[in-house]
Design a protein around this motif. Structure first.
Motif, short mmCIF file in Angstrom:
data_model
loop_
_atom_site.label_atom_id
_atom_site.label_comp_id
_atom_site.label_asym_id
_atom_site.label_seq_id
_atom_site.Cartn_x
_atom_site.Cartn_y
_atom_site.Cartn_z
N SER A 333 0.81 -1.22 0.00
CA SER A 333 0.00 0.00 0.00
C SER A 333 0.85 1.27 0.00
O SER A 333 0.49 2.26 -0.64
CB SER A 333 -0.93 0.01 1.22
OG SER A 333 -1.78 -1.12 1.23
N ARG A 359 -9.45 -1.73 -7.39
CA ARG A 359 -9.85 -0.32 -7.43
C ARG A 359 -9.03 0.50 -6.44
O ARG A 359 -8.63 1.63 -6.74
CB ARG A 359 -11.34 -0.20 -7.13
CG ARG A 359 -11.84 1.23 -7.01
CD ARG A 359 -11.59 2.06 -8.26
NE ARG A 359 -12.46 1.70 -9.36
CZ ARG A 359 -12.50 2.36 -10.53
NH1 ARG A 359 -11.70 3.40 -10.73
NH2 ARG A 359 -13.29 1.96 -11.49
N GLN A 360 -8.74 -0.07 -5.29
CA GLN A 360 -7.92 0.65 -4.31
C GLN A 360 -6.51 0.88 -4.85
O GLN A 360 -5.94 1.96 -4.66
CB GLN A 360 -7.86 -0.16 -3.00
CG GLN A 360 -9.19 -0.24 -2.28
CD GLN A 360 -9.19 -1.29 -1.18
OE1 GLN A 360 -8.14 -1.83 -0.81
NE2 GLN A 360 -10.37 -1.59 -0.65
N PHE A 362 -5.68 1.10 -8.05
CA PHE A 362 -5.83 2.08 -9.11
C PHE A 362 -5.88 3.50 -8.54
O PHE A 362 -5.23 4.42 -9.06
CB PHE A 362 -7.09 1.79 -9.92
CG PHE A 362 -7.33 2.75 -11.05
CD1 PHE A 362 -6.64 2.63 -12.24
CD2 PHE A 362 -8.26 3.78 -10.92
CE1 PHE A 362 -6.86 3.52 -13.29
CE2 PHE A 362 -8.49 4.66 -11.95
CZ PHE A 362 -7.79 4.54 -13.14
N ASP A 363 -6.61 3.68 -7.47
CA ASP A 363 -6.74 5.01 -6.87
C ASP A 363 -5.43 5.52 -6.29
O ASP A 363 -5.17 6.72 -6.27
CB ASP A 363 -7.82 4.99 -5.77
CG ASP A 363 -9.22 4.82 -6.34
OD1 ASP A 363 -9.42 5.05 -7.54
OD2 ASP A 363 -10.11 4.41 -5.56
N LYS A 364 -4.57 4.62 -5.83
CA LYS A 364 -3.30 5.02 -5.25
C LYS A 364 -2.23 5.32 -6.29
O LYS A 364 -1.23 6.00 -6.00
CB LYS A 364 -2.77 3.91 -4.31
CG LYS A 364 -3.49 3.83 -2.96
CD LYS A 364 -2.90 2.73 -2.11
CE LYS A 364 -3.52 2.72 -0.72
NZ LYS A 364 -3.10 3.91 0.06
N THR A 366 -0.08 6.94 -9.14
CA THR A 366 0.12 8.30 -9.66
C THR A 366 0.67 8.28 -11.09
O THR A 366 0.73 9.30 -11.75
CB THR A 366 1.09 9.08 -8.76
OG1 THR A 366 2.33 8.36 -8.67
CG2 THR A 366 0.50 9.25 -7.36
N LYS A 369 -2.40 5.45 -15.95
CA LYS A 369 -3.06 4.22 -15.52
C LYS A 369 -4.38 3.99 -16.22
O LYS A 369 -5.01 4.91 -16.74
CB LYS A 369 -3.29 4.28 -14.01
CG LYS A 369 -4.15 5.47 -13.56
CD LYS A 369 -4.21 5.59 -12.05
CE LYS A 369 -5.04 6.79 -11.60
NZ LYS A 369 -5.13 6.89 -10.12
N TYR A 371 -7.95 1.18 -15.73
CA TYR A 371 -8.63 0.15 -14.94
C TYR A 371 -9.63 -0.54 -15.85
O TYR A 371 -10.44 0.12 -16.54
CB TYR A 371 -9.34 0.81 -13.76
CG TYR A 371 -10.29 -0.08 -12.98
CD1 TYR A 371 -9.85 -0.79 -11.87
CD2 TYR A 371 -11.64 -0.17 -13.33
CE1 TYR A 371 -10.73 -1.58 -11.13
CE2 TYR A 371 -12.51 -0.95 -12.60
CZ TYR A 371 -12.06 -1.66 -11.50
OH TYR A 371 -12.93 -2.44 -10.78
#
Length: 407
Positions: A333, A359-360, A362-364, A366, A369, A371
């Motif tokens: 993480s 999804r978590q 992908f959100d992290k 930078t 990217k 999905y």
């Protein structure tokens, strides 16, 4: 989509059935095996016994004379699949001590298949600590021109044949090179060399990249890295530190493999080793049904040599704390934000092991990217789309080709 009523057996059976699209299985063989297992009564014993017998049969000389080269190659690939099916459940069978022998049978089938390929993959050993990594470098031909190359990373319990289904064949069809390898906790390094997983997967991938860039048939600016199943945690970890990776695919995106274990198992892990192991041995182990015990043995053995050796003797390991902490150490993480390579994160409808984690991740991220969620609308649901590896590879390689075309 139901071959077996038990979800674990069913998922494995679907992987074998889906692999038929790439020749790593045969629909009739898999369905016949499933019928035989169900008729005998579904269990680890009947599953292991039936698929091992199928692998053995394929490696025998068929009736009517010697097999031709292509037939031998094809049968060896399918045998590797069926031995892998048997291997997955052998710890719950009547003969758990045959695990290494069964692995070697599958490995021999895989190596036979590789020798029969044209051209045969380059075989080598890449330095890694005290135990070299076995590698298989597949090329479309011997022309020697520099080509884009994909490094295919397996998960916590896959075998080499899975990398054929989830990357090698598709790469060759598109003119790419493909590198298959066993890392710590996988294949030869686990079952023979007894080397468990490392949370620092960049120490595994970096020597592989070194090996590739030294070759004249590899475009060093177009080296991609994929990770299947738990490899969706390992490959991103490596890409966070190995800057020569030009594109990354997590299949699925996985931040915390520990969350893939049942909550009631995770809850017994405390900061104190003795307390944790006392709970494990006094309260948990005596209550585990045989099928659940076999599953936990299988899932823990890549993280503990002692757990593997105990399981081969038909015993439950007594040190739960050590492998559990090793799995917890795989949490990435806090390093995903370091990734600079363009990244494709795959997710699957009804993902049963790491729901929500793609999804978590992908959100992290930078880095550039994308999905993509594969769904039941085309039969691509469940972890790693077991019934749709061709669609899976189409998504991955279309994205890779588009992403690297600008480099």
């Amino acid at each position: 989509m139901t071959l077996f009523q038990d979800p674990g057996f069913n998922f494995s059976g679907l992987l074998a059935l889906g692999a038929s699209g790439y020749g790593a299985g045969e629909v009739g063989e898999v369905l016949t095996a499933a019928n035989a297992i169900n008729k005998a009564g579904l269990s680890a014993q009947t599953y292991t016994q039936t698929f091992k017998k199928l692998g053995d049969q394929l490696l025998k000389t068929p009736e009517g004379g010697e097999s031709g080269r292509e037939t031998t190659r094809s049968r060896a690939l399918r045998a590797a699949q069926y031995y892998a099916q048997a291997l997955f459940f052998v710890l719950g069978s009547d003969d758990p001590g045959s695990e290494e022998q069964l692995y070697r049978a599958g490995r021999d089938a895989w190596d036979t298949f590789c020798r029969m390929c044209d051209p045969a993959p380059v075989r080598d050993s890449v330095p890694y600590g005290q135990t070299p990594l076995p590698v298989w470098f597949f090329r479309q031909n011997d022309s020697g021109g520099r080509r884009p190359t994909v490094i295919l990373t397996n998960g916590s319990d896959g075998q080499n044949v899975d990398m054929w289904t989830y990357g090698v064949s598709a790469a060759l069809e598109r003119g790419w090179n493909a590198l298959v390898y066993d890392g710590p906790g996988q294949g030869q390094l686990l079952f023979v060399d007894r080397v468990t997983f490392t949370p620092r997967w960049e120490t595994v991938v970096t020597p592989l990249v070194d090996w590739l860039v030294a070759r004249s048939d590899v475009d060093a600016d177009k080296i991609a890295l994929t990770g299947l199943s738990m490899g969706g945690d390992l490959a991103p970890r490596a890409a966070a530190f190995e800057q020569r990776i030009a594109a990354l695919v997590a299949m699925p995106g996985t931040l915390t493999p520990w969350l893939g274990f049942p909550q009631q198992i995770r809850e017994i892990l405390t900061p104190d080793k003795d307390e944790t192991n006392n709970i494990w041995n006094r309260e948990v182990v005596p209550e585990l049904p045989p099928a659940a015990a076999a599953t936990i043995k299988k899932r823990m053995e890549p993280f503990s040599v002692q757990a593997m050796l105990d399981a081969r003797e038909g015993k439950m390991f007594t040190d739960f704390y050590t492998p559990a902490q090793r799995i917890r150490a795989l949490d990435i993480s806090n390093v995903v934000g370091r990734i600079k390579a363009p990244t494709l994160v795959l997710d699957y409808e009804f993902e049963q092991f790491y729901p929500g984690q793609p999804r978590q991740m992908f959100d992290k991220l930078t880095a550039p990217k994308e999905y993509v969620k594969l769904t039941a609308a085309t039969g691509a649901q469940l972890h790693c789309s077991p019934m749709a590896p061709q669609e899976h590879c189409e998504v991955v390689f279309d994205w890779l080709q588009e992403t690297l075309s600008a480099r």
